[in-house]
Design an enzyme around this catalytic site. Structure first.
Site, mmCIF file in Angstrom:
data_model
loop_
_atom_site.group_PDB
_atom_site.id
_atom_site.type_symbol
_atom_site.label_atom_id
_atom_site.label_comp_id
_atom_site.label_asym_id
_atom_site.label_seq_id
_atom_site.Cartn_x
_atom_site.Cartn_y
_atom_site.Cartn_z
ATOM 1 N N ARG A 151 36.563 39.610 33.588
ATOM 2 C CA ARG A 151 37.248 40.529 32.676
ATOM 3 C C ARG A 151 37.268 40.010 31.239
ATOM 4 O O ARG A 151 37.251 40.794 30.290
ATOM 5 C CB ARG A 151 38.673 40.785 33.183
ATOM 6 C CG ARG A 151 39.361 41.983 32.523
ATOM 7 C CD ARG A 151 40.613 42.369 33.289
ATOM 8 N NE ARG A 151 41.187 43.619 32.804
ATOM 9 C CZ ARG A 151 42.176 43.709 31.937
ATOM 10 N NH1 ARG A 151 42.719 42.617 31.449
ATOM 11 N NH2 ARG A 151 42.642 44.882 31.546
ATOM 12 N N LEU B 182 41.726 48.939 27.261
ATOM 13 C CA LEU B 182 41.232 48.495 28.553
ATOM 14 C C LEU B 182 42.373 48.660 29.549
ATOM 15 O O LEU B 182 43.469 48.149 29.340
ATOM 16 C CB LEU B 182 40.799 47.032 28.469
ATOM 17 C CG LEU B 182 40.104 46.411 29.675
ATOM 18 C CD1 LEU B 182 38.815 47.155 29.992
ATOM 19 C CD2 LEU B 182 39.805 44.943 29.408
ATOM 20 N N SER B 183 42.117 49.379 30.621
ATOM 21 C CA SER B 183 43.183 49.760 31.557
ATOM 22 C C SER B 183 43.826 48.554 32.235
ATOM 23 O O SER B 183 43.223 47.478 32.364
ATOM 24 C CB SER B 183 42.624 50.689 32.645
ATOM 25 O OG SER B 183 42.101 51.863 32.089
ATOM 26 N N LEU B 184 45.040 48.752 32.686
ATOM 27 C CA LEU B 184 45.730 47.734 33.471
ATOM 28 C C LEU B 184 44.892 47.360 34.687
ATOM 29 O O LEU B 184 44.423 48.239 35.420
ATOM 30 C CB LEU B 184 47.078 48.263 33.965
ATOM 31 C CG LEU B 184 48.194 48.466 32.944
ATOM 32 C CD1 LEU B 184 49.318 49.282 33.577
ATOM 33 C CD2 LEU B 184 48.728 47.117 32.486
#
Length: 215
Positions: free
Chosen positions: A35, A61-63
């Protein structure tokens, strides 16, 4: 820079389990996806925290937990073709690439599309194809898909996209109604699209509708 931080990645996987992500294939895909590579340099220390991270073009950027729950609900199998609407910087597409036969991902912003393309090349993810276009039009030339996932919220159930699903295909999408946003899971059964369940509330940015933008 290490591609994957083993300690922080293991901590994140524990958080995912505590949030109800129990599918070992999904957990393994997230654990194997670096990530930190997708996070802007100034936010690199937040890469393995369960929080949204700002990226280019005013997007986020999503959880990680939300990615895990949505991908788990998508129930991707090794033979599946998956359409993602909203590539962003490509993190979720990279996770999906470790689960599916092929991933098609559409991004409206040229800057994000180009960033994701560079990262996919560096990671040698050869089963991901990226497109710069309006995601809500889908990709009729490559349909039907076994699975479809949206990374931004929409105000109407995405029945147009659902028409690009195989019969029996599943779609996961954040839908906002009356000021409340929930992640819905849909299934196409022959020519009908049924909502199977709701994963719960969410806080995704709206999916921008319209032609692709050169930003």
């Amino acid at each position: 820079m290490d591609i994957v931080d083993p300690f922080r990645s293991a901590r994140l996987i524990l958080e995912l389990r505590q949030a109800g992500v129990m599918d070992n294939r999904v957990l393994s895909a997230i654990e194997r996806t670096p990530r930190a590579i997708f996070v802007p340099d100034e936010y690199r220390d937040m890469a393995y925290d369960n929080r949204q991270v700002p990226i280019a073009c005013g997007q986020e950027l999503s959880l990680p937990v939300m990615v895990g729950r949505m991908v788990q609900a998508l129930d991707v199998q090794a033979e599946h073709s998956v359409l993602e609407v909203g590539t962003g910087v490509g993190y979720q597409a990279a996770v999906l690439s470790l689960l599916a036969k092929r991933v098609y991902s559409i991004e409206r912003f040229r800057t994000l599309h180009d960033m994701a393309k560079d990262t996919m090349t560096s990671l040698e993810l050869n089963n991901v194809r990226l497109f710069h276009a309006d995601g809500l039009d889908g990709l009729s030339d490559h349909a039907p898909f076994d699975r479809i996932i949206l990374t931004g919220a929409i105000s109407l159930a995405p029945y147009k996209l659902a028409q690009q699903l195989n019969s029996g295909g599943i779609m996961v999408a954040p839908v906002e109604k009356d000021g409340f946003q929930h992640i819905n899971v849909y299934k196409r059964i022959e020519n009908q699209v049924e909502k199977l369940t709701t994963l719960g509330p969410s806080k995704f940015l709206p999916l921008i509708i319209g032609a692709a933008r050169e930003l």
